[in-house]
Design a protein around this motif. Sequence first.
Motif, PDB file in Angstrom:
ATOM      1  N   TYR A 120       0.854  -1.186   0.000  1.00 28.76           N
ATOM      2  CA  TYR A 120       0.000   0.000   0.000  1.00 28.76           C
ATOM      3  C   TYR A 120       0.884   1.227   0.000  1.00 28.76           C
ATOM      4  CZ  TYR A 120      -4.578  -2.159   0.770  1.00 28.76           C
ATOM      5  OH  TYR A 120      -5.747  -2.860   0.610  1.00 28.76           O
ATOM      6  N   PRO A 121       0.515   2.290  -0.765  1.00 27.49           N
ATOM      7  CA  PRO A 121      -0.613   2.342  -1.697  1.00 27.49           C
ATOM      8  C   PRO A 121      -0.282   1.641  -3.003  1.00 27.49           C
ATOM      9  CG  PRO A 121       0.553   4.414  -1.749  1.00 27.49           C
ATOM     10  CD  PRO A 121       1.231   3.580  -0.692  1.00 27.49           C
ATOM     11  N   VAL A 122      -1.316   1.411  -3.817  1.00 21.24           N
ATOM     12  CA  VAL A 122      -1.149   0.771  -5.113  1.00 21.24           C
ATOM     13  C   VAL A 122      -0.542   1.777  -6.091  1.00 21.24           C
ATOM     14  CG1 VAL A 122      -2.401  -0.227  -7.065  1.00 21.24           C
ATOM     15  CG2 VAL A 122      -3.045  -0.817  -4.729  1.00 21.24           C
ATOM     16  N   ARG A 166      -2.977   4.920  -5.562  1.00 18.39           N
ATOM     17  CA  ARG A 166      -4.379   4.599  -5.264  1.00 18.39           C
ATOM     18  C   ARG A 166      -4.432   3.794  -3.973  1.00 18.39           C
ATOM     19  NH1 ARG A 166      -7.043  -0.024  -7.374  1.00 18.39           N
ATOM     20  NH2 ARG A 166      -5.295  -0.182  -8.827  1.00 18.39           N
ATOM     21  N   LEU A 167      -5.360   4.160  -3.106  1.00 14.50           N
ATOM     22  CA  LEU A 167      -5.545   3.463  -1.833  1.00 14.50           C
ATOM     23  C   LEU A 167      -6.935   2.834  -1.822  1.00 14.50           C
ATOM     24  CD1 LEU A 167      -4.296   2.822   0.946  1.00 14.50           C
ATOM     25  CD2 LEU A 167      -5.401   4.879   1.820  1.00 14.50           C
ATOM     26  N   PRO A 168      -7.053   1.555  -2.216  1.00 20.54           N
ATOM     27  CA  PRO A 168      -8.364   0.896  -2.228  1.00 20.54           C
ATOM     28  C   PRO A 168      -8.617   0.176  -0.900  1.00 20.54           C
ATOM     29  CG  PRO A 168      -6.790  -0.461  -3.408  1.00 20.54           C
ATOM     30  CD  PRO A 168      -6.018   0.726  -2.855  1.00 20.54           C
ATOM     31  N   LEU A 169      -9.721   0.485  -0.274  1.00 22.38           N
ATOM     32  CA  LEU A 169     -10.092  -0.136   0.996  1.00 22.38           C
ATOM     33  C   LEU A 169     -11.363  -0.954   0.790  1.00 22.38           C
ATOM     34  CD1 LEU A 169      -9.520   2.902   3.385  1.00 22.38           C
ATOM     35  CD2 LEU A 169      -7.922   1.060   2.826  1.00 22.38           C
ATOM     36  N   LEU A 182      -9.319   6.136  -2.531  1.00 22.72           N
ATOM     37  CA  LEU A 182      -8.751   7.479  -2.666  1.00 22.72           C
ATOM     38  C   LEU A 182      -7.581   7.375  -3.633  1.00 22.72           C
ATOM     39  CD1 LEU A 182      -8.552  10.463  -1.800  1.00 22.72           C
ATOM     40  CD2 LEU A 182      -7.029   9.716   0.048  1.00 22.72           C
ATOM     41  N   SER A 183      -7.540   8.246  -4.646  1.00 18.60           N
ATOM     42  CA  SER A 183      -6.479   8.171  -5.642  1.00 18.60           C
ATOM     43  C   SER A 183      -6.011   9.564  -6.027  1.00 18.60           C
ATOM     44  CB  SER A 183      -6.959   7.424  -6.895  1.00 18.60           C
ATOM     45  OG  SER A 183      -7.989   8.148  -7.538  1.00 18.60           O
TER      46      SER A 183
END
Length: 402
Positions: A120-122, A166-169, A182-183
Amino acid sequence: MALNPATWLPVPTATTAVSGPYATALTAQEPGASTLLPLLAGTAPTDTARKYPMRPYSVLRNSFNVFGWGVVQNPSGNSVSLGVRSQDVLSTTQAIAGLTYDQTERTGAVFGGLSYQGQYPVLDADVTYGGRDAARYIDRARGPAQPLDSLRRDQWRYTRLTAGLRLPLTLTRSKYLEALTLSSYYLHERVSDYDLPVRSRSEPGPNRPVHAVQTTLSYARQLRLSARDVAPRWGGSLLLTSRLTPFGTGLDARQWAGQGSVYLPGLAKHHALRLRAGYQWQQQRQYQFAAAISFPRGEGYVSFDRLRAASLDYYLPVAYTHWSVGRWLYVQRIRANGFLDVAQGRSVGISGERDYRNVGLDTSVLFNVLRLRTPLEAGVRVVVNTYTQELIVEPIAFSIRL
């Protein structure tokens, strides 16, 4: 039945391998059983063990592993892509290449993307080459009595490099699918053939790239679909978008937008109602970003400085046909979607506003071809502009107009 642990019977611990005529027969049928089973048990001869040496795994050398192809629709519902996908065995590196179609501007593009998801983050990066199609009113404020009559449309080409984080939760619990992402991306875009009349000399050209930062926040929560559902019966989504040019070089443009949707149960089983609303604000003296909210269906995209839009959709299944034509075609169902789109657009320095109010009906068929597991969807859309009484008929695929 009553939950009483005192009446539970313990299961004896297995001390020997399962044996018997059925287990023995099935084990003997396994390919490579005579080689792999002794190896796993540690009783294999030395020469057999040498065939399977241990060595370090190289993430870089094994990054690409093409596993499939297919059609993917963007969660916003405004675009659809056909591509080839790759993912390594550790699920850390993903790649995709293919074609995409945008329904708002009715334009296509070729793209290729790479995503590293080991930490993380992607990290994401992609390159896109395609077309744009947008219109602007070039009237000047001459008084409220003067109508908007100078709409100018232009088509141009672009090459875009996108790179960022990109932070996918994933927040899914129980029967509801839930996600928060959030990206933030850097956009480097070069354009050509952009010759919209009455434009500034500083607008896009081969030597004037766009250096922008795009930030998005998306949230979605919806009830899982059953096999007969045609849309979520409960749920909602929110998308916030910001596109800025903060570097002080190249072309200047700004855009902020927000769009939200709510899904509710319909009047009958497997029916669904969607309410959607959005607002877009932008400064486009030197460049026009692509639309960040949905534009009324049946209309060509017009780039306004201020755009308010809302829609109401009612989804329902017409028939679960389950028709088959040999190995060539299998039709699962027919569905319909009635909708109402309203919007109001206004630009700075332009006399008057432009209002939209369209009603329409989509009818589509979900089917499989050549026994492929991925279903396809195609149909027809009929739209009526209630202001001009114009009737528009257009083909659709995956709820995307073509």
